[in-house]
Design a protein around this motif. Structure first.
Motif, PDB file in Angstrom:
ATOM      1  N   PHE A  30      18.787-118.521  48.992  1.00  0.00           N
ATOM      2  CA  PHE A  30      19.336-119.163  48.587  1.00  0.00           C
ATOM      3  C   PHE A  30      18.987-120.808  47.043  1.00  0.00           C
ATOM      4  CE2 PHE A  30      18.593-121.115  52.816  1.00  0.00           C
ATOM      5  CZ  PHE A  30      18.283-122.460  52.028  1.00  0.00           C
TER       6      PHE A  30
ATOM      7  N   ALA B  91      23.233-120.601  51.318  1.00  0.00           N
ATOM      8  CA  ALA B  91      23.610-122.058  52.571  1.00  0.00           C
ATOM      9  C   ALA B  91      24.680-123.140  52.507  1.00  0.00           C
ATOM     10  CB  ALA B  91      22.045-122.539  52.308  1.00  0.00           C
TER      11      ALA B  91
ATOM     12  N   ASP C  45      26.786-126.426  53.647  1.00  0.00           N
ATOM     13  CA  ASP C  45      26.959-127.876  54.408  1.00  0.00           C
ATOM     14  C   ASP C  45      28.212-127.759  55.081  1.00  0.00           C
ATOM     15  OD1 ASP C  45      26.671-130.138  55.718  1.00  0.00           O
ATOM     16  OD2 ASP C  45      25.347-131.387  53.941  1.00  0.00           O
TER      17      ASP C  45
ATOM     18  N   TYR D  11      15.532-115.914  53.065  1.00  0.00           N
ATOM     19  CA  TYR D  11      16.501-116.744  53.146  1.00  0.00           C
ATOM     20  C   TYR D  11      16.779-116.889  51.328  1.00  0.00           C
ATOM     21  CZ  TYR D  11      18.270-117.101  57.677  1.00  0.00           C
ATOM     22  OH  TYR D  11      18.330-116.594  59.119  1.00  0.00           O
TER      23      TYR D  11
ATOM     24  N   ALA E  15      22.842-121.445  57.309  1.00  0.00           N
ATOM     25  CA  ALA E  15      22.013-120.455  55.974  1.00  0.00           C
ATOM     26  C   ALA E  15      22.375-118.488  56.406  1.00  0.00           C
ATOM     27  CB  ALA E  15      21.042-120.681  55.536  1.00  0.00           C
TER      28      ALA E  15
ATOM     29  N   GLU F  66      16.435-125.611  65.381  1.00  0.00           N
ATOM     30  CA  GLU F  66      17.177-125.054  63.911  1.00  0.00           C
ATOM     31  C   GLU F  66      17.113-123.854  64.867  1.00  0.00           C
ATOM     32  OE1 GLU F  66      17.126-123.848  59.188  1.00  0.00           O
ATOM     33  OE2 GLU F  66      14.949-124.061  60.433  1.00  0.00           O
TER      34      GLU F  66
ATOM     35  N   HIS G 272      26.148-126.677  48.190  1.00  0.00           N
ATOM     36  CA  HIS G 272      26.222-125.317  48.637  1.00  0.00           C
ATOM     37  C   HIS G 272      25.019-124.521  47.735  1.00  0.00           C
ATOM     38  CE1 HIS G 272      29.139-126.948  51.089  1.00  0.00           C
ATOM     39  NE2 HIS G 272      30.128-126.764  50.046  1.00  0.00           N
ATOM     40  N   LYS G 273      24.945-123.925  48.297  1.00  0.00           N
ATOM     41  CA  LYS G 273      23.607-122.861  47.404  1.00  0.00           C
ATOM     42  C   LYS G 273      23.510-122.135  47.499  1.00  0.00           C
ATOM     43  CE  LYS G 273      19.661-126.727  47.787  1.00  0.00           C
ATOM     44  NZ  LYS G 273      18.651-126.907  48.109  1.00  0.00           N
TER      45      LYS G 273
ATOM     46  N   VAL H 193      23.502-127.285  58.107  1.00  0.00           N
ATOM     47  CA  VAL H 193      23.911-126.007  57.638  1.00  0.00           C
ATOM     48  C   VAL H 193      24.254-124.940  57.707  1.00  0.00           C
ATOM     49  CG1 VAL H 193      21.753-126.114  55.238  1.00  0.00           C
ATOM     50  CG2 VAL H 193      21.910-128.385  56.184  1.00  0.00           C
TER      51      VAL H 193
END
Length: 298
Positions: free
Chosen positions: A28, A272, A274, A26, A254, A230, A288-289, A252
């Motif tokens: 990100f 990622a 939100d 991941y 991803a 998660e 956001h990423k 969140v």
């Protein structure tokens, strides 16, 4: 007569299947590049560079590793862009069967020798049928002695960890864990921070192409009532590509996609979101990423 038991995972690898599913692939947080090459004389060079999405600074490592399998010796030297020099010497299966000895040092040079940041850790790993133990001595900090052990039989695992401060003459922390490993699923429960916080993880290989997992953490210091949850999944599209997705109770989401472009070249892309702030703008940083990672291995 019972059959010999396999060597159980080490303390740090308890729950590894779930952790890898939820944490790896991941990218990100920014952009990363990793290049590996190997010489005919068994010297491996690795260059790693990372740039966080909220920073213009590039952090990198230059690593050289020499492996002498006939004598069980591995020597690794690393130089980082933070001007930290790291050296690791490993001797495996030479002093005794199943015993690995490791010396790990680091030095951040400074004009003032007294202010230079130095570390030196001696470690030993011993593993046999149904038993896996590690011990570490931080020579310059404390000094502190840390030991952990995992016992395994017929898939059932029990382990513990404790750290002892030699100067203070007392145990500084301890933890316990239990779990069960099977070919297609694994369950692990941890009690951390002197048994004040707890985590439980689950991993399931649903089929040859689909994996699923979840992790729950209870810590009184966390928000959301002290519980963080998660869940995630991984699906292979073909032999060269897979996608991953996970979401936590903070909302969140991803997503990750990894593709082998050719032998020795792998690209990963991550994002990622939100989901509770899809239309908001945060002046302190991106809500956001998005990021990517490339790995070259020749």
């Amino acid at each position: 007569m019972s059959l010999p038991q396999p060597v159980p995972p080490s303390w740090k690898d308890l729950g590894k299947s779930s952790n890898d599913l939820l944490q790896k692939d991941y990218p990100f947080a920014g952009t990363a590049l990793e290049i590996k090459t190997k010489t005919p004389s068994n010297v491996t060079f690795k260059v790693v560079g990372n740039r966080a999405s909220n920073s213009s600074v590039i952090l990198g490592d230059l690593e050289a590793k020499y492996n002498d399998k006939s004598h069980g010796l591995t020597l690794t030297n690393t130089w980082t862009t933070a001007n930290v020099l790291k050296t690791q010497i490993e001797i495996d299966n030479q002093l005794a069967k199943g015993l690995k000895v490791d010396v790990n040092t680091s030095l951040a040079p400074s004009k003032d020798a007294a202010k230079g940041n130095k570390t030196a850790v001696l470690s030993a790993v011993y593993k046999q049928s149904g038993f896996h133990s590690r011990a570490f001595v931080d020579v310059l900090k404390g000094p502190t002695f840390t030991a952990d052990a995992v016992l395994g039989r017929d898939g059932f695992l029990v382990g513990g960890e404790a750290a002892y401060n030699v100067t203070d003459g007392k145990i500084s922390r301890y933890a316990l864990a239990a779990g069960f490993n099977a070919p297609e699923y694994a369950v692990t429960v941890h009690a951390h921070n002197d048994l004040k916080s707890f985590s439980a993880s689950y991993y399931h290989r649903v089929s040859a192409d689909v994996e699923a997992g979840a992790k729950a953490v209870y810590d009184p210091k966390l928000t959301n009532g002290g519980v963080a949850i998660e869940v995630g999944t991984k699906t292979y599209l073909d032999s060269a590509a897979f996608v991953k997705a996970k979401i936590n109770n903070a909302g969140v989401l991803a997503l990750g996609y990894t593709q082998s472009l050719r032998p020795g070249l792998r690209a990963s892309f991550g994002m990622a979101l939100d989901t509770q702030k899809l239309n908001e703008v945060d002046p302190t940083g991106p809500v956001h990423k998005i990021g990517m990672s490339f790995v070259f291995d020749s």
